[in-house]
Design an enzyme around this catalytic site. Structure first.
Site, mmCIF file in Angstrom:
data_model
loop_
_atom_site.group_PDB
_atom_site.id
_atom_site.type_symbol
_atom_site.label_atom_id
_atom_site.label_comp_id
_atom_site.label_asym_id
_atom_site.label_seq_id
_atom_site.Cartn_x
_atom_site.Cartn_y
_atom_site.Cartn_z
ATOM 1 N N ASP A 113 -1.859 -3.164 6.159
ATOM 2 C CA ASP A 113 -3.062 -2.744 6.878
ATOM 3 C C ASP A 113 -2.859 -1.426 7.614
ATOM 4 O O ASP A 113 -3.766 -0.602 7.668
ATOM 5 C CB ASP A 113 -3.491 -3.829 7.874
ATOM 6 C CG ASP A 113 -4.351 -4.870 7.201
ATOM 7 O OD1 ASP A 113 -5.244 -4.473 6.423
ATOM 8 O OD2 ASP A 113 -4.119 -6.072 7.410
ATOM 9 N N CYS A 170 6.669 -6.612 8.400
ATOM 10 C CA CYS A 170 6.435 -7.720 7.466
ATOM 11 C C CYS A 170 5.463 -7.336 6.362
ATOM 12 O O CYS A 170 5.056 -8.173 5.571
ATOM 13 C CB CYS A 170 5.952 -8.961 8.210
ATOM 14 S SG CYS A 170 4.379 -8.707 9.045
ATOM 15 N N HIS A 196 -0.387 -24.257 -8.562
ATOM 16 C CA HIS A 196 0.872 -25.004 -8.524
ATOM 17 C C HIS A 196 1.765 -24.593 -9.687
ATOM 18 O O HIS A 196 2.973 -24.505 -9.561
ATOM 19 C CB HIS A 196 0.598 -26.505 -8.611
ATOM 20 C CG HIS A 196 0.081 -27.062 -7.330
ATOM 21 N ND1 HIS A 196 0.639 -26.754 -6.118
ATOM 22 C CD2 HIS A 196 -0.932 -27.910 -7.067
ATOM 23 C CE1 HIS A 196 -0.025 -27.397 -5.169
ATOM 24 N NE2 HIS A 196 -0.981 -28.094 -5.709
ATOM 25 N N GLU A 248 -0.969 -3.041 13.212
ATOM 26 C CA GLU A 248 -1.632 -2.815 11.923
ATOM 27 C C GLU A 248 -2.717 -1.755 12.023
ATOM 28 O O GLU A 248 -3.346 -1.427 11.025
ATOM 29 C CB GLU A 248 -2.300 -4.108 11.438
ATOM 30 C CG GLU A 248 -1.341 -5.256 11.262
ATOM 31 C CD GLU A 248 -2.025 -6.481 10.688
ATOM 32 O OE1 GLU A 248 -1.891 -6.701 9.485
ATOM 33 O OE2 GLU A 248 -2.683 -7.210 11.442
HETATM 34 C C1 PEP Z 1 0.061 -6.379 6.574
HETATM 35 O O1 PEP Z 1 -1.086 -5.984 6.827
HETATM 36 O O2 PEP Z 1 1.009 -5.617 6.306
HETATM 37 C C2 PEP Z 1 0.354 -7.821 6.553
HETATM 38 C C3 PEP Z 1 1.569 -8.278 6.424
HETATM 39 O O3 PEP Z 1 -0.712 -8.658 6.655
HETATM 40 P P1 PEP Z 1 -1.670 -9.046 5.413
HETATM 41 O O4 PEP Z 1 -1.117 -8.432 4.168
HETATM 42 O O5 PEP Z 1 -1.694 -10.530 5.376
HETATM 43 O O6 PEP Z 1 -2.976 -8.443 5.856
HETATM 44 MG MG MG Z 2 -2.503 -7.361 7.663
#
Ligand code: PEP
Ligand code: MG
Length: 594
Positions: free
Chosen positions: A460, A507, A194, A436
């Protein structure tokens, strides 16, 4: 006096602070257990109860004093501490121990706190382990009141300083006056504590998890902290001081300049709009995403919801969490990713058997399809939350069409159940998948036919494309976002999405690094989702280029044979186009590793 002593901790809140240390001597309080006479027992219990009520009063005062509007949304943390003060496990058991063992109150409290610590320490997941600090800080407060030790308050810091403490409670952080406390470092804590979240909300640079900073720093010692990289320098030499001063000025200049971009569209000079969204893990991060101008949440990692407990969250628990975010973000969409457990993401409530190769084992969608009851609970909660705004569901680590078909069957079942129960949901809830794995990129056209949107998880995708463990520092040099194989996988995916007419976003951390913004634009990504502080930087780049030029640059990069060649060409181009952004030191403003 030794100069330039570098310490490495965990980056909790970005920015650079340079100043003198103000050491909070909290860790040194040690309770001594001693036996008491039978006729002292009730007096000892009374002393303990008085210390508890004094603690309650102090926390109530902190709550009443919080004037900073950014902190208002975090006041529930103090409420949690007030609740801990009512907890039978802490208060009731200490009283029982005083009576049963005939020991003094400090000794009894110390034993109870040790018991708590042992339980929390055995928990594997980071989030839950860090909740230990909530109980700890309440315990320390009672102990201080019991022993008559002064509660050194951060409200008392009377000069501009960098606070150095073993640990800081959320109550401490809430009392920080930004005019005086220019940064802080702690021995313990992690990114999701936090205290770290509050520091990010306040915009105070902070580094946590330094382990022994309080043992090495003396009061008044000159310090530099770089909250973006988690680096702390004790007694900086004149050269180090100059370097970091430049970094600090650059970071501040950038922050000022970027404010201008917050309310503008991410639109290229030739009129193409890109949607910039936020990645969040906790509801507390939503206000910051909105402040930075996020047009939705492109990735809500729900693992943290599962980590915050010893059992798995019920449908109602999940509904409350999802609904909160969906309502706060409305009318923007919230992309809720289903549980991505396994690999390096461990959750205490879910017992995954030991696997020789967890990154390639029972992870993400594979786990969800194995434990369908958990998956269905989550899907029902997401569907129900969709009635309160715009939710989208995102399935992680897909490798083939069969997995999507199976997931869609679960979604259809969940919808049927909700209809039969008369519970509302969005009939048209969009379903998307994460790209991924190399297989997903190769068959992106087949996968795109099955869903409404694709979102590339580059963290990933790079790991699996290049066979490089994303968390292994020994092979980190091979983790190359600009490797030709990665660029081709991204291009293949974008082309497939466009041909099938589905939305395509990214993302992973690549989306947050301004260096890659032109490449992602040129490849054809329509949505970029990232941690909120990076949105304005990326937007600034998008607003100053034509998409056509970005496409031409990508064609050129795709001809190159190695990642260093691609990087050299790209960096030269970015330096030429954005000298102020790329010629100054990048560490202060750039995101962590991908
Ligand atoms: C990714 O693999 O790019 C992703 C956004 O997922 P995480 O980092 O949570 O595995
Ligand atoms: Mg991922």
């Amino acid at each position: 006096m030794l100069q330039d002593i570098f310490l490495q901790g965990i980056s909790a809140s970005p920015g650079v602070a340079i100043g003198a240390a103000y050491v909070i001597d909290r860790n040194r309080i040690s309770a001594v257990e001693r036996p008491i006479d039978v006729d002292e027992v009730e007096a000892e219990c009374r002393l303990f109860q008085e210390a508890v009520s004094r603690s309650r009063q102090q926390l109530q005062e902190v709550k009443n004093r919080v004037a900073e509007p950014r902190l208002a949304e975090h006041l529930h943390i103090i409420d949690t501490h007030l609740l801990i003060l009512e907890d039978q496990m802490l208060v009731g058991e200490t009283l029982s121990l005083i009576r049963a063992e005939r020991i003094n109150a400090e000794g009894a409290l110390k034993r109870i706190l040790q018991k708590f610590r042992a339980v929390f320490d055995s928990i594997e997941d980071e989030y839950l382990r860090e909740r230990r600090s909530d109980v700890d800080s309440v315990g320390q407060r009672i102990l201080r009141n019991l022993m008559g030790a002064a509660q050194q308050s951060l409200a008392d810091v009377d000069r501009k300083a960098i606070v150095v403490a073993h640990d800081l409670s959320p109550a401490d952080t809430m009392q920080m006056d930004k005019e005086r406390i220019i940064g802080f470092i702690t021995d313990v804590g992690g990114r999701t504590s936090h205290t770290a979240i509050l520091a990010r909300s306040l915009g105070i640079p902070a580094v946590v998890g330094l382990e022994s900073a309080t043992a090495k720093v003396r009061d008044g010692m000159p310090l530099i902290i770089d909250g973006s990289t988690g680096t702390v320098v004790l007694n900086p030499s004149p050269e180090t001081f100059r370097d970091y001063l430049q970094k600090k000025q650059f970071y501040e200049y950038l922050q000022q300049e970027l404010i201008f971009y917050r309310d503008l569209e991410a639109e290229t000079l030739d009129g193409h709009r890109i949607v910039l969204q936020g990645n969040v893990e906790l509801a507390e991060e939503v206000p910051a995403a909105l402040r930075e101008g996020a047009q939705g949440i492109g990735l809500y990692r729900t693992e943290f919801l599962y980590m915050n407990r010893e059992d798995t969250p019920s449908e109602e628990d999940q509904l409350q969490a999802y609904k909160t975010i969906v309502e706060r973000m409305a009318p923007h969409p919230v992309t809720i990713r289903t549980l991505d457990v396994g690999g390096d993401k461990l959750v205490s409530s879910i017992d995954l058997s030991d696997e020789a190769n967890p990154a390639m084992g029972l992870r993400a969608v594979r786990f969800s399809l194995k434990e369908k009851h958990l998956f269905k609970t989550q899907l029902r909660a997401i569907l129900r939350a969709s009635a309160f705004g715009r939710a989208r569901v995102l399935i992680p680590m897909i490798t083939g069409v069969a997995e999507i078909v199976a997931c869609k069957a679960c979604i259809a079942e969940a919808k049927e159940e909700l209809t039969a129960e008369g519970l509302a949901f969005d009939e048209h809830l969009q379903v998307g998948i994460m790209i991924e794995t190399p297989s997903a990129a190769m068959i992106a056209d087949l996968l795109a036919r099955e869903v409404d949107f694709l979102s590339v998880g580059t963290n990933d995708l790079i790991q699996y494309c290049l066979a490089v463990d994303r968390g292994n520092e020994h092979v980190a040099y091979l983790y190359e976002p600009l490797h030709p194989a990665v660029l081709r996988a991204l291009r293949m995916t974008c082309q497939a999405a466009r041909e099938q007419g589905v939305e395509i976003g990214i993302c992973g951390e690549m989306a947050a690094d301004p260096l890659y913004a032109l490449v992602l634009l040129g490849l054809g990504f329509q949505e970029l989702s990232m941690n909120a502080p990076y949105i304005s930087q990326v937007k600034r780049i998008i607003r100053q280029v034509r998409r056509q030029e970005a496409e031409e640059l990508v064609l050129e990069l795709l001809q190159l044979g190695t990642a260093p060649e691609v990087a050299a060409r790209l960096e030269a181009e970015m330096h030429r186009r954005f000298p102020s952004l790329f010629e100054a030191p990048r560490a202060a403003g750039s995101p962590g590793k991908c």
